[in-house]
Scaffold this active site. Structure first.
Site, PDB file in Angstrom:
ATOM      1  N   GLU A   1     -13.676  -9.151 -69.097  1.00 19.58           N
ATOM      2  CA  GLU A   1     -14.484  -9.568 -70.243  1.00 19.58           C
ATOM      3  C   GLU A   1     -13.615 -10.318 -71.260  1.00 19.58           C
ATOM      4  OE1 GLU A   1     -17.328  -7.363 -73.607  1.00 19.58           O
ATOM      5  OE2 GLU A   1     -15.876  -6.191 -72.456  1.00 19.58           O
TER       6      GLU A   1
ATOM      7  N   LYS B   1     -24.104 -11.150 -72.263  1.00 16.07           N
ATOM      8  CA  LYS B   1     -24.089  -9.688 -72.346  1.00 16.07           C
ATOM      9  C   LYS B   1     -25.332  -9.175 -73.075  1.00 16.07           C
ATOM     10  CE  LYS B   1     -20.856  -6.009 -73.818  1.00 16.07           C
ATOM     11  NZ  LYS B   1     -19.502  -5.798 -74.403  1.00 16.07           N
TER      12      LYS B   1
ATOM     13  N   CYS C   1     -19.403  -5.216 -69.223  1.00 19.70           N
ATOM     14  CA  CYS C   1     -18.935  -3.998 -69.895  1.00 19.70           C
ATOM     15  C   CYS C   1     -20.058  -3.034 -70.273  1.00 19.70           C
ATOM     16  CB  CYS C   1     -18.084  -4.380 -71.114  1.00 19.70           C
ATOM     17  SG  CYS C   1     -16.956  -3.069 -71.637  1.00 19.70           S
TER      18      CYS C   1
END
Length: 545
Positions: A46, A113, A149
């Site tokens: 990330e 994300k 994540c």
């Protein structure tokens, strides 16, 4: 039968803000993965282009522009292999935490994300807008879904990717370490797979960034929730994951599953944090004030392991209250580790300061004021050595001391990095024993003698504090879990009087902690980024009946 699918998991140690250097590393790793391993895809962590966390650098337009140029450089430079890379993407005036898939000059997919953490050390909602669409791309006949994540910590993003056709889910991370974090991650991934059956590739960053340490532990988990591969913790490198088409769909081929030792992991986190803080900030080495006590002993061992003994100075600064045992044990440890060792007496300097203050102090009894003078003289000496040598002073206070203020501001708190700032006293002993199990460098007397600051005759820590087994239990519940005094009493058996005294010390000493050096985070609730309390506050615990 279709050929194997080969992924290269890149456990990268990124430097925040070094966009050019991070991009160079990604290009080099991609070339290695293609040339030496025949990988179809390299998966980077990330925000690998920026490092994590970039914090308010993300608010600078030129920073975002450089990130976009860095991504374009990867797109042009890498051929014959796909690349998954994290970067901040500006789209229609909104900034997203993004995973891009690049291959042969093309962008195959962009994923924004979905779940933005805004708790503990994370504040992503300050910078990013959340995405809401899946991203699935084809790789050698396999449909691969992307997540980033925090997305794996909630059920929706992975389920959405699988509904969109993903046969394999890749999750890229900058997930910082805390005690037992890896087992927690693996439990969560297993929960996701139980509801949404698909193999998961989890890739995490490694290295230290200010207080945070990233431990890697990249892994592959199959649809039965079994770990088929786990990369070593705290080790940068490329780790290959292979897949084949089987009866149950895409199946990972078992590889090496590295083992996890919780105490060893904490020690490695401290070593990594010191190594990267000093290395990335370009200090020449480290200086430790070595007292003959347990805290400075552990700090020195960590420093020597992180940097090599040739870059570490240990300085013993005795006063008339320093025992012969402390002299002997400090010298013995320095010799065992092979670090540079010197002795500088503080007696004459302290005497001169007390003489200068004699008129002002006339009629007043000796108290902690004179003890603090000793600690501050030591701080002055260490900082002078730091200025002259270019080495960073490592402070030696532990979390228990930081919590209750058992430390001298501008004295033993003087320094640039606090190695064991988040390590409670009892864990200091466990880590020291662990380090001695590798090679005996901390003298046994240091581990068994009663802890003492040696700032007055016959002093021990327990003159001023509850026993450490009681104190650490209270602090864990109050500091890390926000439990009330009554609840702590029920859980520990400690008296309400003792608990409220400890809480009072924690409250009064926020001003000290606010001025403390940064240090390695190894708990879920460290002072600083995690636990933020006002210095000036009228909130008090209820008084004892």
């Amino acid at each position: 039968m279709a050929r194997e699918l080969v992924l290269a998991l890149a456990q990268m140690n990124c430097l925040v803000g070094d966009i050019s250097g991070n991009v160079d590393k990604i290009i080099e790793l991609a070339a290695t993965a293609r040339r030496e391993h025949g990988a179809d895809l390299i998966v980077c962590p990330e925000l690998a282009i920026t490092g994590y966390p970039p914090e308010d650098l993300l608010l600078r337009p030129e920073f975002i522009e450089r990130c976009e140029k860095g991504l374009e450089r990867i797109r042009r430079a890498v051929g014959g292999i796909g690349v998954v890379v994290g970067f901040p993407h500006l789209s229609k005036g909104e900034l997203y935490n993004t995973a891009a898939v690049l291959r042969d000059g093309e962008t195959l997919a962009l994923y924004h994300k979905h779940l933005l953490p805004n708790y503990s050390v994370f504040d992503e909602k300050r910078y990013f807008r959340a995405g809401n669409r899946p991203a699935v791309f084809e790789l050698a006949g396999v449909q691969v879904g992307l997540t980033v994540c925090e997305d794996i910590w909630g059920p929706a993003p992975m389920a959405q990717a699988v509904r969109a056709g993903a046969q394999l889910v890749v999750n890229i991370n900058a997930s910082p370490f805390h005690f037992d974090k890896q087992s927690h991650r693996e439990t969560v991934i297993r929960e996701r797979i139980a509801v949404t059956p698909a193999p998961v590739v989890y890739v995490n960053m490694v290295g230290g960034q200010d207080e945070l340490v990233f431990d890697g532990g990249s892994l592959v988990m199959d649809v039965q929730g079994r770990i088929t591969q786990r990369a070593p913790a705290f080790e940068e490198g490329l780790y290959l994951a292979r897949f084949r088409h089987g009866r149950s769909g895409l199946e990972p081929i078992s590889g090496e599953v590295s083992q996890i030792d919780p105490i060893a992991s904490v020690y490695q986190a401290l070593v990594t944090g010191v190594r990267d803080y000093i290395g990335k900030n370009r200090f020449a080495g480290a200086i430790v004030g070595l007292s003959g006590g347990i805290d400075s002993a552990l700090t020195l061992a960590v420093a020597a392991d992180a940097l090599g003994p040739q870059r570490v100075m240990a300085v013993m600064m005795p006063s008339p209250y320093t025992s012969g045992m402390s002299h002997e044990d400090a010298q013995a440890q320095a010799q065992a580790l092979g670090v540079h060792y010197s002795t500088i007496s503080i007696t004459d300097t302290v005497n001169s300061i007390e003489a200068a203050l004699a008129q002002e102090f006339r009629g007043a009894a000796r108290d902690t004021t004179e003890e603090n003078i000793q600690a501050r003289v030591r701080g002055v000496l260490l900082m002078a050595l730091s200025n002259k040598t270019g080495k960073l002073v490592l402070t030696t206070g532990n979390k228990t001391e930081m919590a209750v203020g058992y430390a001298t501001l501008y004295g033993d708190m003087a320094g640039g990095f606090a190695v064991i700032k988040d390590v409670p006293k009892l864990l200091v002993y466990k880590l020291s024993r662990y380090r001695n199990s590798l090679s005996p460098v901390i003298p046994e007397r240091v581990l068994t003698r009663p802890p003492t600051a040696e700032l007055r005759d016959n002093q021990t820590d327990q003159d001023s504090l509850p026993p450490y087994d009681v104190l650490d239990a209270i602090l864990e519940l109050y500091v890390e879990q926000d439990r009330s005094a009554e609840d702590i009493a029920r859980s520990t058996g400690a008296s309400l009087k003792t608990i409220r005294e400890v809480i009072g010390m924690v409250t009064r000493n926020e001003y000290k902690r606010r001025q403390a050096a940064p240090g390695v985070r190894i708990s879920q609730r460290a002072f600083g980024r995690d636990r933020r309390y006002p210095i000036t506050s009228g909130f008090k615990e209820p008084r004892a009946d």
